[in-house]
Write a protein that holds these residues in place. Structure first.
Motif, short mmCIF file in Angstrom:
data_model
loop_
_atom_site.label_atom_id
_atom_site.label_comp_id
_atom_site.label_asym_id
_atom_site.label_seq_id
_atom_site.Cartn_x
_atom_site.Cartn_y
_atom_site.Cartn_z
N THR A 1 0.83 -1.21 0.00
CA THR A 1 0.00 0.00 0.00
C THR A 1 0.86 1.25 0.00
OG1 THR A 1 -0.18 -0.08 2.43
CG2 THR A 1 -1.93 -1.15 1.15
N LYS A 2 1.97 1.21 0.69
CA LYS A 2 2.87 2.37 0.72
C LYS A 2 3.49 2.62 -0.64
CE LYS A 2 6.80 2.00 2.96
NZ LYS A 2 7.77 1.94 4.10
N GLN B 1 2.39 1.54 -3.60
CA GLN B 1 1.37 1.93 -4.56
C GLN B 1 0.99 3.40 -4.43
OE1 GLN B 1 -1.65 -1.02 -3.74
NE2 GLN B 1 -0.93 -2.39 -5.36
N ALA B 2 0.97 3.89 -3.20
CA ALA B 2 0.71 5.32 -3.00
C ALA B 2 1.84 6.16 -3.59
CB ALA B 2 0.55 5.62 -1.51
N LEU B 3 3.07 5.66 -3.46
CA LEU B 3 4.21 6.36 -4.05
C LEU B 3 4.09 6.38 -5.57
CD1 LEU B 3 7.02 7.69 -3.61
CD2 LEU B 3 8.00 5.40 -3.85
N TYR B 4 3.73 5.25 -6.15
CA TYR B 4 3.54 5.19 -7.60
C TYR B 4 2.47 6.19 -8.05
CZ TYR B 4 6.19 0.76 -7.78
OH TYR B 4 7.17 -0.21 -7.71
N SER B 5 1.40 6.28 -7.32
CA SER B 5 0.33 7.20 -7.69
C SER B 5 0.79 8.65 -7.61
CB SER B 5 -0.89 6.99 -6.78
OG SER B 5 -1.48 5.72 -6.99
N ALA B 6 1.55 8.96 -6.57
CA ALA B 6 2.07 10.32 -6.43
C ALA B 6 3.00 10.67 -7.57
CB ALA B 6 2.78 10.47 -5.08
N LYS C 1 2.09 -1.33 -9.99
CA LYS C 1 1.21 -1.50 -8.83
C LYS C 1 0.84 -2.97 -8.64
CE LYS C 1 -0.78 3.15 -8.94
NZ LYS C 1 -2.02 3.96 -9.11
#
Length: 455
Positions: A408-409, A411-416, A440
């Motif tokens: 989850t951490k 994937q959040a970085l990838y989204s950012a 992801k």
């Protein structure tokens, strides 16, 4: 004037050794005629120069050069004559009759350096040494006809030619790399992998996203989203180790496997302390790996190994590398890593991670168990044959997927990062969104793979 030209020619052909910092390897090419370089007027002015931005004694400004929350912009200007020289150099060495060409063999030449201008944040850096870099990345760029080549920058490469730029730096940095994100539709692999290694306690280069614009005589054009990468032998030892004066090696070639009968100094490529030319540490690692006590007295062998290799740090690196699936390095390929001697023990430094976070080529990334690895890669095979080391490796696998590489951490970085770079990446690739989606999915798959393996 003729005397000056003669001195200049001798200087360049001799490798420009007098203008280099002692800790940096001189890689000026001798494969080209330096008289072909267009130096122009050597009496240049440097109105944008300040000590904090250009001076040798400036502090290394990692926040400016390697931010995580912005896309840098670098403008490169190379005059038309020197651009043609760079292209001719590639034609001679990579063309159908002058080099590897379509065969994919390793590059065995150093591309020509030329002087150019770098603009960043409304400032100019003057007569910066610019050349192509890379191996398969460079060859594929050449064969495809793209202008998106990987570059190396050296800010005082030509200081003997232009006295006004003596010891020129870029916010403290002498050399930097511009990786082209070859074969990476997500444009993130190089940056994310290096950052994850460091967050897990494995030394690795700093990175940043960078939009590059190039003027080669016909106006400035956007050529792509790059990854700006720290030069390991420039600044990493002094910033990531308590003792920055140790030997730094970039092994490459047959000897980089450390397999029995392969060791030779020439494959170790010593980047620091060249005057001493003391290879006893890496040769010592080779000797320990192949010592007869490995099979006759395991405890003695472990003691000997731990006396020359930081084994705990290596196991931590190995766990992270196998989880993210980084195939283009030791275990498959005899390159893309450094060894640094801190306090008498060699420490592993990963390098060139642009093809990580995927199954990979050349047979693919290693399995988590590494049961397929043979004695051709003895650092892996012989350490995993020790139950204590295998147990520690497994503990690091669990720590990594529940910490630095927790799904989850990440994937959040990838989204950012997707939001940050999408306006640039989408200009180059229609597969950018799917490239991010695959990353992801990959982190989830790797978490499950580790859990299943450990169970």
């Amino acid at each position: 004037m003729e005397t000056f030209k003669y001195i200049l020619l001798i200087f360049l052909l001799s490798g420009a050794s007098s203008c280099r910092d002692s800790e940096l390897e001189d890689d000026v090419s001798s494969d080209y005629d330096s008289s072909d370089i267009n130096f122009g007027d050597i009496n240049i002015e440097t109105p944008d120069w300040t000590e904090s931005t250009h001076g040798k004694d400036a502090s290394l400004d990692y926040e400016v050069v390697f931010p995580d929350n912005e896309v840098l912009r670098i403008d490169i200007t190379i005059d038309e004559e020197n651009w043609a020289l760079m292209q001719n150099d590639l034609d001679e060495n990579l063309g159908s009759s002058g080099g590897p060409g379509g065969g994919g063999a390793d590059i065995d030449f150093t591309p020509v350096w030329v002087p150019g201008q770098i603009e960043f944040d409304d400032r100019e850096w003057y007569k910066v040494g610019i050349r192509y870099k890379g191996n398969s990345t460079l060859q594929n760029a050449y064969r495809s006809g793209t202008d998106k080549y990987p570059f190396k920058l050296d800010f005082d490469e030509f200081e003997e030619v232009y006295p006004a730029i003596e010891n020129q730096r870029f916010y403290g940095f002498k050399q930097l790399n511009l990786g082209s994100n070859y074969d990476d539709n997500s444009f993130m692999r190089e940056k994310v992998a290096a950052d994850i290694f460091r967050s897990f306690g494995v030394p690795a280069a700093h990175t940043a996203f960078c939009a590059v614009y190039l003027d080669r005589g016909n106006g400035s054009e956007y050529i792509g989203l790059y990854t700006l990468v720290e030069e390991v032998d420039d600044t990493l030892p002094e910033t990531q180790f308590a003792d920055g004066d140790g030997n730094l090696y970039k092994p490459d070639g047959t000897g980089a496997s450390f397999a029995f009968g392969t060791y030779n100094d020439t494959d170790m490529d010593l980047k620091t302390n060249e005057d001493e030319s003391d290879y006893s540490d890496v040769e010592g690692l080779y000797n320990v790996l192949h010592s007869e006590v490995r099979t006759s007295n395991t405890e003695q062998w472990k003691s000997d190994l731990e006396g020359i290799l930081n084994i705990d740090q290596y196991l931590k690196y190995l766990a992270a590398n196998n989880v993210i699936q980084n195939w283009d390095t030791y275990g498959n390929m005899t390159h893309n890593y450094f060894l640094y001697n801190e306090g008498g023990k060699l420490i592993w430094i990963p390098w060139d991670n642009n093809e990580s976070m995927q199954e990979g080529k050349m047979g693919g990334a290693l399995s988590l168990s590494m049961s397929e690895v043979t004695s051709s890669w003895p650092i892996i095979r012989y350490t995993m044959d020790v139950e204590e080391y295998e147990s520690q490796y497994k503990a690091y696998l669990s720590e990594f997927v529940n910490g630095a590489f927790e799904p989850t951490k990440i994937q959040a970085l990838y989204s950012a990062y997707e939001s940050l770079i999408t306006s640039y990446a989408s200009q180059e690739s229609s597969s950018f969104s799917s490239g991010v989606s695959s990353l992801k999915s990959h982190v989830e798959q790797r978490y499950e793979a580790v859990i299943n393996y450990l169970e």
